[in-house]
Design a protein around this motif. Structure first.
Motif, PDB file in Angstrom:
ATOM      1  N   ALA A   1       3.040   1.320  -1.119  1.00 39.78           N
ATOM      2  CA  ALA A   1       3.675   0.476  -0.100  1.00 39.78           C
ATOM      3  C   ALA A   1       5.183   0.634  -0.191  1.00 39.78           C
ATOM      4  CB  ALA A   1       3.277  -0.983  -0.310  1.00 39.78           C
TER       5      ALA A   1
ATOM      6  N   LEU B   1      -2.812  -0.236   3.672  1.00 44.07           N
ATOM      7  CA  LEU B   1      -3.050  -0.762   2.330  1.00 44.07           C
ATOM      8  C   LEU B   1      -4.466  -1.310   2.205  1.00 44.07           C
ATOM      9  CD1 LEU B   1       0.284  -2.707   1.648  1.00 44.07           C
ATOM     10  CD2 LEU B   1      -0.268  -0.328   1.107  1.00 44.07           C
TER      11      LEU B   1
ATOM     12  N   VAL C   1      -3.411  -0.410  -4.781  1.00 42.55           N
ATOM     13  CA  VAL C   1      -2.185  -0.546  -3.998  1.00 42.55           C
ATOM     14  C   VAL C   1      -1.024  -0.652  -4.976  1.00 42.55           C
ATOM     15  CG1 VAL C   1      -0.860  -2.048  -2.463  1.00 42.55           C
ATOM     16  CG2 VAL C   1      -3.283  -1.612  -2.009  1.00 42.55           C
TER      17      VAL C   1
ATOM     18  N   ALA D   1      -4.870  -6.672   1.424  1.00 48.25           N
ATOM     19  CA  ALA D   1      -5.413  -5.638   0.540  1.00 48.25           C
ATOM     20  C   ALA D   1      -6.069  -6.258  -0.686  1.00 48.25           C
ATOM     21  CB  ALA D   1      -4.304  -4.678   0.122  1.00 48.25           C
TER      22      ALA D   1
END
Length: 334
Positions: free
Chosen positions: A9, A73, A79, A106
């Motif tokens: 991310a 995600l 993640v 997520a």
């Protein structure tokens, strides 16, 4: 064993793009999870670079283009938030709401949530660190604790592993955590080979309930690193804290303090971590009976091996061997 999908991310500062420090943690994760090693594990990880869309920022030194939006995600097995903009950490700005919602989604979908360095601020903003032990770069742990008092911030460790939520300190500690994830997913043999290719120690860790060895400094002024390295090469021998302290030319009290400062744990716990990790490696790479594994790792009898192994790793030696033994015929060891 499967590696799964790893989603990074990335939400850079729209004013300055990606800074060099942010690029450092991002590149560590991308290198570990994004470069296939079919001779070590096939398939390797499937890497996604997720962002709010478009380039990372207004240009400047560099820019990145995400392959997925932040909605990418959701559905990933792991993640990772490598960092947040400096404006969040130093300027007190809020973590972008779009990222917070994506992280919550997520996590709700069952992803393993990971932060590197200042990425912990994003996990904390999403409420994913509440009541959990977490860390970040030591320069920012005070800010993290002040802004998120429900987080149990520990600035003495390289990384924390709370099962489904993991955090690392800054800079090279990000690599320690990434290798820890590879070890959990694919076993110590694969993580060790990957570390060798990256020309880094295979086992650096510091923290409670982690089963990779505590860090062994390659060199230092007072010789502590040399003594700890010497000990890891003689785990099958009787080793006492007093004997190690004498070899380091320190009093037991000073030796205890130096190991605590450097490794984040006590000398006895450090030694136990080394021995459990050696047992893991033997269980993965040989077909030695547990009695010999216990002897070669310095854990002693089979019963003692099982007791420490179950307490530290969470499974019995036989269950661990079944889960992580290589696909080919193991060797007998030497």
């Amino acid at each position: 064993m499967t590696a799964g999908t790893v989603a990074l991310a990335v939400v850079p500062d729209h004013r300055v793009g990606v800074t060099l420090w942010e690029l450092y943690e991002l590149s560590i994760a991308a290198t570990v999870f994004g470069i296939p090693h079919p001779d070590l594990a096939d398939p390797w990880y499937d890497l996604r670079l997720c962002g709010p869309g478009g380039e990372s920022g207004p240009g400047g030194l560099l820019s990145l283009r995400a392959t997925h939006g932040l909605d990418g995600l959701v559905g990933a097995d792991t993640v990772i938030v490598p960092s947040v903009p400096d404006a969040v950490v130093e300027g007190g700005e809020e973590v972008p709401g779009e990222l917070v919602e994506a992280l919550r989604a997520a996590a709700g979908a069952g992803a393993r949530m990971v932060s590197l360095c200042t990425g912990a601020f994003a996990l904390a903003a999403a409420g994913l660190l509440d009541g959990r032990r977490a860390t970040a770069h030591w320069q920012h742990t005070g800010q993290l604790a002040a802004r998120h008092p429900s987080v149990v911030v520990d600035d003495s460790v390289l990384y924390t592993d709370e099962g489904t939520v993991l955090t690392s300190a800054g800079a090279t500690a990000a690599l320690d955590l990434c290798l820890h994830l590879v070890r959990k997913d694919l076993g110590a043999a694969v993580a060790g080979q990957l570390a060798r290719r990256l020309v880094v120690p295979a086992h650096r860790a510091g923290g409670q309930a982690q089963f990779i060895e505590a860090p062994v400094p390659p060199s230092d002024d007072d010789g502590l690193g040399a003594v700890l390295q010497w000990a890891t090469e003689r785990l099958s021998e009787p080793l006492t804290v007093d004997a190690l302290a004498r070899r380091a030319r320190m009093s037991p009290r000073t030796f205890h303090r130096r190991v605590r400062e450097t490794c984040g744990t006590t000398p006895l716990q450090w030694l136990l971590q080394q021995r459990v990790a050696r047992a893991q490696s033997l269980l993965e790479s040989t077909d030695l009976p547990v009695e010999q594994v216990g002897d070669r790792s310095g854990l002693g009898t089979a019963a003692n091996l099982r007791r420490h192994f179950l307490r530290t790793v969470g499974v019995s030696p036989s269950d661990y061997r079944r889960a992580f033994r290589p696909s080919g015929p193991p060797s007998r060891g030497r």
